[in-house]
Write a protein that holds these residues in place. Sequence first.
Motif, short mmCIF file in Angstrom:
data_model
loop_
_atom_site.label_atom_id
_atom_site.label_comp_id
_atom_site.label_asym_id
_atom_site.label_seq_id
_atom_site.Cartn_x
_atom_site.Cartn_y
_atom_site.Cartn_z
N SER A 81 0.86 -1.18 0.00
CA SER A 81 0.00 0.00 0.00
C SER A 81 0.90 1.23 0.00
O SER A 81 1.30 1.73 1.05
CB SER A 81 -0.91 -0.01 1.23
OG SER A 81 -1.69 1.16 1.28
N ALA A 82 1.26 1.69 -1.20
CA ALA A 82 2.19 2.81 -1.33
C ALA A 82 2.19 3.29 -2.77
O ALA A 82 1.72 2.59 -3.67
CB ALA A 82 3.60 2.40 -0.92
N ARG A 83 2.69 4.48 -2.98
CA ARG A 83 2.89 4.95 -4.34
C ARG A 83 3.90 4.05 -5.03
O ARG A 83 4.79 3.49 -4.40
CB ARG A 83 3.36 6.40 -4.35
CG ARG A 83 2.28 7.37 -3.89
CD ARG A 83 2.78 8.82 -3.97
NE ARG A 83 1.71 9.74 -3.56
CZ ARG A 83 0.81 10.23 -4.38
NH1 ARG A 83 0.83 9.90 -5.66
NH2 ARG A 83 -0.11 11.05 -3.94
N THR A 84 3.78 3.94 -6.33
CA THR A 84 4.56 2.95 -7.07
C THR A 84 6.05 3.13 -6.90
O THR A 84 6.77 2.18 -6.58
CB THR A 84 4.20 3.02 -8.57
OG1 THR A 84 2.81 2.84 -8.71
CG2 THR A 84 4.94 1.96 -9.35
N VAL A 85 6.54 4.35 -7.11
CA VAL A 85 7.98 4.58 -7.03
C VAL A 85 8.49 4.28 -5.62
O VAL A 85 9.54 3.66 -5.44
CB VAL A 85 8.34 6.01 -7.45
CG1 VAL A 85 9.81 6.31 -7.18
CG2 VAL A 85 8.02 6.22 -8.92
N ARG A 86 7.73 4.69 -4.62
CA ARG A 86 8.15 4.43 -3.25
C ARG A 86 8.16 2.93 -2.95
O ARG A 86 9.08 2.42 -2.30
CB ARG A 86 7.24 5.16 -2.25
CG ARG A 86 7.63 4.92 -0.79
CD ARG A 86 6.84 5.81 0.15
NE ARG A 86 7.18 7.20 -0.04
CZ ARG A 86 8.25 7.78 0.52
NH1 ARG A 86 9.08 7.08 1.26
NH2 ARG A 86 8.47 9.06 0.33
N ALA A 87 7.14 2.21 -3.42
CA ALA A 87 7.11 0.76 -3.20
C ALA A 87 8.32 0.09 -3.83
O ALA A 87 8.97 -0.77 -3.22
CB ALA A 87 5.81 0.17 -3.76
N LEU A 88 8.63 0.48 -5.05
CA LEU A 88 9.80 -0.09 -5.73
C LEU A 88 11.08 0.24 -4.98
O LEU A 88 11.94 -0.62 -4.78
CB LEU A 88 9.87 0.43 -7.16
CG LEU A 88 8.81 -0.08 -8.12
CD1 LEU A 88 8.81 0.75 -9.40
CD2 LEU A 88 9.02 -1.55 -8.44
N ALA A 89 11.22 1.51 -4.59
CA ALA A 89 12.44 1.93 -3.90
C ALA A 89 12.61 1.22 -2.57
O ALA A 89 13.70 0.75 -2.23
CB ALA A 89 12.42 3.44 -3.70
N GLU A 90 11.53 1.12 -1.80
CA GLU A 90 11.63 0.47 -0.50
C GLU A 90 11.99 -1.01 -0.63
O GLU A 90 12.81 -1.53 0.11
CB GLU A 90 10.32 0.65 0.27
CG GLU A 90 10.06 2.09 0.71
CD GLU A 90 8.73 2.26 1.40
OE1 GLU A 90 7.91 1.30 1.35
OE2 GLU A 90 8.49 3.34 1.96
N HIS A 91 11.36 -1.69 -1.58
CA HIS A 91 11.64 -3.11 -1.73
C HIS A 91 12.99 -3.37 -2.40
O HIS A 91 13.54 -4.46 -2.26
CB HIS A 91 10.50 -3.78 -2.52
CG HIS A 91 9.27 -3.99 -1.70
ND1 HIS A 91 8.35 -3.00 -1.47
CD2 HIS A 91 8.83 -5.08 -1.03
CE1 HIS A 91 7.39 -3.47 -0.69
NE2 HIS A 91 7.64 -4.73 -0.42
N SER A 92 13.52 -2.37 -3.10
CA SER A 92 14.84 -2.57 -3.71
C SER A 92 15.93 -2.74 -2.67
O SER A 92 16.98 -3.31 -2.95
CB SER A 92 15.17 -1.37 -4.62
OG SER A 92 15.51 -0.22 -3.87
N GLU A 93 15.68 -2.26 -1.45
CA GLU A 93 16.68 -2.41 -0.38
C GLU A 93 16.92 -3.87 -0.02
O GLU A 93 17.99 -4.23 0.47
CB GLU A 93 16.23 -1.64 0.87
CG GLU A 93 16.10 -0.14 0.67
CD GLU A 93 17.45 0.56 0.54
OE1 GLU A 93 18.47 -0.08 0.88
OE2 GLU A 93 17.47 1.71 0.08
N GLU A 94 15.93 -4.72 -0.24
CA GLU A 94 16.05 -6.13 0.10
C GLU A 94 16.24 -7.03 -1.11
O GLU A 94 16.37 -8.24 -0.98
CB GLU A 94 14.80 -6.60 0.85
CG GLU A 94 13.54 -6.53 0.00
CD GLU A 94 12.32 -7.19 0.63
OE1 GLU A 94 12.38 -8.40 0.89
OE2 GLU A 94 11.33 -6.48 0.87
N ALA A 95 16.25 -6.43 -2.30
CA ALA A 95 16.23 -7.23 -3.53
C ALA A 95 17.61 -7.36 -4.16
O ALA A 95 18.44 -6.46 -4.08
CB ALA A 95 15.27 -6.62 -4.54
N PHE A 96 17.82 -8.48 -4.82
CA PHE A 96 18.97 -8.64 -5.71
C PHE A 96 18.72 -7.89 -7.01
O PHE A 96 19.63 -7.31 -7.60
CB PHE A 96 19.20 -10.13 -6.00
CG PHE A 96 20.26 -10.39 -7.04
CD1 PHE A 96 21.59 -10.26 -6.73
CD2 PHE A 96 19.91 -10.75 -8.34
CE1 PHE A 96 22.57 -10.49 -7.70
CE2 PHE A 96 20.86 -10.98 -9.31
CZ PHE A 96 22.21 -10.85 -8.98
#
Length: 288
Positions: free
Chosen positions: A88-103
């Motif tokens: 539940s977030a704006r698209t760019v923010r969701a992508l940015a936040e999850h990129s911290e844990e992603a390969f």
Amino acid sequence: MSDPIIVGADGSVPSERAVAWAADEAARYGRPLKILHAVERWGFDVPLNTAPGEVVSLTREGEEVLAAAERIAHARRPEVPVSLELASARTVRALAEHSEEAFELVVGCRGLGGFAGLVLGSVGLGAVRHSACPVVVVRGEPAAEHREIAVGIGLGDDSAALEYAFRAAAVREARLRVVHAWPFPAALDDRGGDLDLRRVEERARWRVIEAHAPMRKSFPGVEVVEDLVQDNPAAALVAASRDVDLVIAGSHPREGLTVPRSRAVTHGLLHHAHCPVAAVPAVAAPAP
């Protein structure tokens, strides 16, 4: 190998292709796959352009999108562990936040909502700009494998893009084409210009070889070819994308390049490439 491949899903056809591509990528690297769907909301927990009474409906639709994407991933690569998340977030923010844990983040080139229009404007460029990990935009039509990938370098600090490219070539057992391009110097378009241009190209070739030499030592099994082109860098990489399985570029300002020019290369690839595009950040980017 715990950091997952994260793919954005919204139920569109390009999104389904991105999920299948991400499942293949997770299998290549031996990593888990996380499927993410974003429901955008305003400050008072009200979805964008949606009446408050439709919140539950959007959540249910999001869960259905995730379930459908999970079926695609399992059918494509049953051996890959898959997890689901409704953000539940704006698209760019969701992508940015999850990129911290992603390969790696994987998205389709167009969509219906949530991840819609990723390469159509500021959302896509914002996602690439703020991601802490490589972002792959799955472009082009499904085609037979070329067993070759391309990476563009600008003779600045391209170590992150080169490392990603060598690793990607190694897991695919593919040849790596290292592309360096520059526009034809107008000052050399006169008598004696051909000789000067040859000298410029020779110096550039040695700098390209020096730039990827450390990675060749780390990945000795990867076949490498240098491709020096007298052209606009974005145009050269778009042209290369016709004959490769993946084209890679750094998503940061390189030494000797202004920020607008660096972004223009990535922007051109995201809009015009004929195959998936990977934008690789040099360092972790600030949250939007």
